[in-house]
Write an enzyme that holds these catalytic residues in place. Structure first.
Site, mmCIF file in Angstrom:
data_model
loop_
_atom_site.group_PDB
_atom_site.id
_atom_site.type_symbol
_atom_site.label_atom_id
_atom_site.label_comp_id
_atom_site.label_asym_id
_atom_site.label_seq_id
_atom_site.Cartn_x
_atom_site.Cartn_y
_atom_site.Cartn_z
ATOM 1 N N SER A 289 0.855 -1.188 0.000
ATOM 2 C CA SER A 289 0.000 0.000 0.000
ATOM 3 C C SER A 289 0.890 1.236 0.000
ATOM 4 O O SER A 289 2.118 1.135 0.005
ATOM 5 C CB SER A 289 -0.894 0.010 1.237
ATOM 6 O OG SER A 289 -0.108 0.315 2.373
ATOM 7 N N LYS A 290 0.247 2.378 -0.004
ATOM 8 C CA LYS A 290 0.943 3.669 -0.020
ATOM 9 C C LYS A 290 2.067 3.752 1.031
ATOM 10 O O LYS A 290 3.087 4.397 0.809
ATOM 11 C CB LYS A 290 -0.061 4.805 0.236
ATOM 12 C CG LYS A 290 -0.652 5.363 -1.037
ATOM 13 C CD LYS A 290 0.127 6.604 -1.500
ATOM 14 C CE LYS A 290 -0.084 6.940 -2.964
ATOM 15 N NZ LYS A 290 0.950 6.431 -3.851
ATOM 16 N N ARG A 291 1.808 3.090 2.162
ATOM 17 C CA ARG A 291 2.810 3.143 3.242
ATOM 18 C C ARG A 291 4.171 2.626 2.781
ATOM 19 O O ARG A 291 5.197 2.960 3.338
ATOM 20 C CB ARG A 291 2.366 2.277 4.434
ATOM 21 C CG ARG A 291 1.307 2.895 5.303
ATOM 22 C CD ARG A 291 0.948 1.957 6.432
ATOM 23 N NE ARG A 291 0.475 0.665 5.926
ATOM 24 C CZ ARG A 291 1.085 -0.489 6.143
ATOM 25 N NH1 ARG A 291 2.182 -0.552 6.854
ATOM 26 N NH2 ARG A 291 0.581 -1.610 5.639
#
Ligand code: GLU
Length: 511
Positions: A289-291
């Site tokens: 994910s974006k993380r």
């Protein structure tokens, strides 16, 4: 709420298409075999940009089609009007083009099975739903959300292992149902999962045999009360009508598959082969994910990853050629990809490996390829060369030879080349380099001597080397001191590529 008479009211041309399809399907199922040609599709929902996971799904579908001489279809699953946008569709198309995943049917290229956006196919879904309704394979359900919630609570209270839809409206008399619809009562359309259906067994090309209990499926909704189809219904109508033979998609859809099988069976359409590919995880073992950093294809493109390298890397996230080969060029992927080499285990996204593959793609290019594919476009973009006219081919080749080994990302070309493109007036001097190599006692002498030594030589790297070579001894200085001074004076820094090559490219006047 859109009421009965509009919800499934069919007036448009696609109905003709749908009926033609049913007829064709019946014919082909009666006697002659269905065409055995592979037809696959990538069906992104334009609710965001194209992400790494979607890109990998697209690559597998494309490669599977190419390796089997099949057809690769791009379909835009835009039935979620609140989250789908045209802008996202354009971003996805651009990303697909950048990835080099050419589609044979779909937006912009057309095809015989269009339209290729779900919002343009609503009448086909209506026609299909109407057919199931007419055949009593689907039925209207009038349960309100409150009633459904009550039923669920009651099932929980009595510890019923089945807590889905209780089939309340399954046996409403058709005349009564019609009267309620005519009176304007909102309804959804549910599919009738046959009582005696038994287990639904999926022979997944990646996961093997996966069994679902048909009772657990409940009679799910295929059309909402607002007249829109649900994903499980629209997708199957499309896949069936488009003649999809293999559904290759993320394994987050595995749990939808038994429901979709119910729709194929109700439509009387052949069930395709499914291949559900694993999730992609970040280094911490959590779903990517974006993380974890950049997740969209665009971001990787903008960071300067080469499309070929990026596709190669993504292809390896869950598939391998032979368990060890890391460099799998596009043409090999397009001839050798097979589903039996797809792993059912989750893959881990490793940016270091991506960078390594990128470096390999650059390293193995010829200077000419490097110049054409990376260097010249990059220099144009930076406004460094307006046309190719001023710089002849030999000059471009010589620049490519020194820029290539110093390039990890295309933008590095600009760094390497900027002293070369600078004139005596525009050259920027790096302060630290000047302090270290040039702004010292006696450096003027070095430069004067160098200028004199170079005055009459032919302007080639070899001749420049030969002219500068004797200077340290003549001046009784360390070689490093002499060459640093000349380098900083001419290039403005201490890190430029080999001095004589660089000087040859800069030209005598500017040096
Ligand atoms: N539009 C769906 C998605 O993006 C497609 C799923 C499928 O391939 O059936 O997840």
């Amino acid at each position: 709420v859109i009421y009965a008479d509009t919800a499934l009211h069919i007036t448009f041309a696609p109905l003709v298409l749908y009926n033609a399809w049913v007829k064709q399907l019946n014919l082909s199922m009666q006697g002659a075999s269905m065409s055995s040609d592979v037809r696959v599709r990538f069906a992104p929902s334009p609710t965001g940009k194209l992400h790494i996971g979607g890109a990998r799904t697209a690559i597998y579908n494309w490669a599977f089609a190419r390796a089997n001489g099949g057809t690769f279809i791009l379909r835009i699953d835009d039935t979620d009007p609140t989250r789908s946008t045209d802008e996202n569709t354009q971003i996805i198309l651009r990303a697909m083009r950048w990835l080099g995943l050419d589609w044979d049917e779909g937006p912009e290229v057309g095809g015989e099975h269009g339209p290729y956006a779900q919002t343009e196919r609503l009448d086909l879904y209506r026609a299909a739903a109407q057919k199931l309704w007419d055949e009593v394979r689907a039925y209207p359900c009038f349960c309100t959300p409150e009633k459904l919630a009550e039923d669920r609570a009651a099932a929980q209270a009595r510890k019923d292992p089945f807590q889905g839809y209780q089939r309340t409206c399954r046996n409403i008399d058709p005349a009564e149902a019609r009267a309620r619809i005519d009176a304007g009562e909102p309804y959804v359309l549910r599919i009738k999962v046959p009582e005696d259906r038994g287990d639904v067994v999926i022979h997944d090309a990646v996961h093997g045999e996966v069994t679902f209990n048909a009772r657990e499926l409940d009679d799910f909704v295929i059309f909402r009360s607002d007249g829109t189809p649900t994903y499980n219904f629209a997708t199957v109508v499309d896949d069936a009508m488009m003649g999809i033979t293999h559904v290759i998609r993320g394994d987050d859809h595995l749990s939808n598959t038994p429901r979709q099988v119910m729709v194929y069976e109700a439509l009387g359409a052949p069930v395709p082969t499914f291949a559900h590919i694993s999730m992609i995880l970040g280094a911490d073992g959590k779903k990517l994910s974006k993380r974890h950093g950049a997740t969209s294809v665009e971001e990787y493109r903008d960071q300067g990853y080469l499309s070929d390298a990026f596709v190669n890397y993504l292809a390896l996230l869950g598939w391998s050629l032979d368990g060890e080969t890391t460099i799998v060029p596009r043409d090999v992927l397009a001839s050798k990809f097979s589903l039996d080499h797809v792993s059912k285990n989750p893959a881990t996204f490793d940016p270091k490996k991506l960078d390594w593959i990128q470096a390999e793609y650059i390293r193995t290019m010829t200077d000419k390829e490097f110049a054409d594919k990376i260097m010249v476009p990059e220099l144009h973009e930076a406004g460094m060369i307006e046309g190719n006219l001023e710089y002849d081919e030999a000059w471009i080749d010589a620049l490519a030879a020194i820029a290539k080994p110093r390039t990890k990302f295309p933008a590095d070309v600009v760094t390497v080349a900027s002293p070369i493109f600078a004139t005596a007036e525009t050259l920027e001097y790096d302060e630290k380099s000047v302090a270290k190599g040039l702004a010292k006692e006696g450096m003027g002498t070095i430069l004067n001597e160098a200028e004199a030594a170079l005055a009459d030589v032919e302007w080639t790297p070899a001749a420049i080397d030969a002219a500068l070579e004797p200077l340290p001894e003549k001046l009784d200085l360390k070689k490093r001191i002499v060459f640093q001074a000349v380098r900083v004076a001419i290039c403005g820094n201490l890190v430029s590529p080999p001095l004589s090559d660089t000087m040859a490219l800069i030209g005598r006047e500017d040096c």
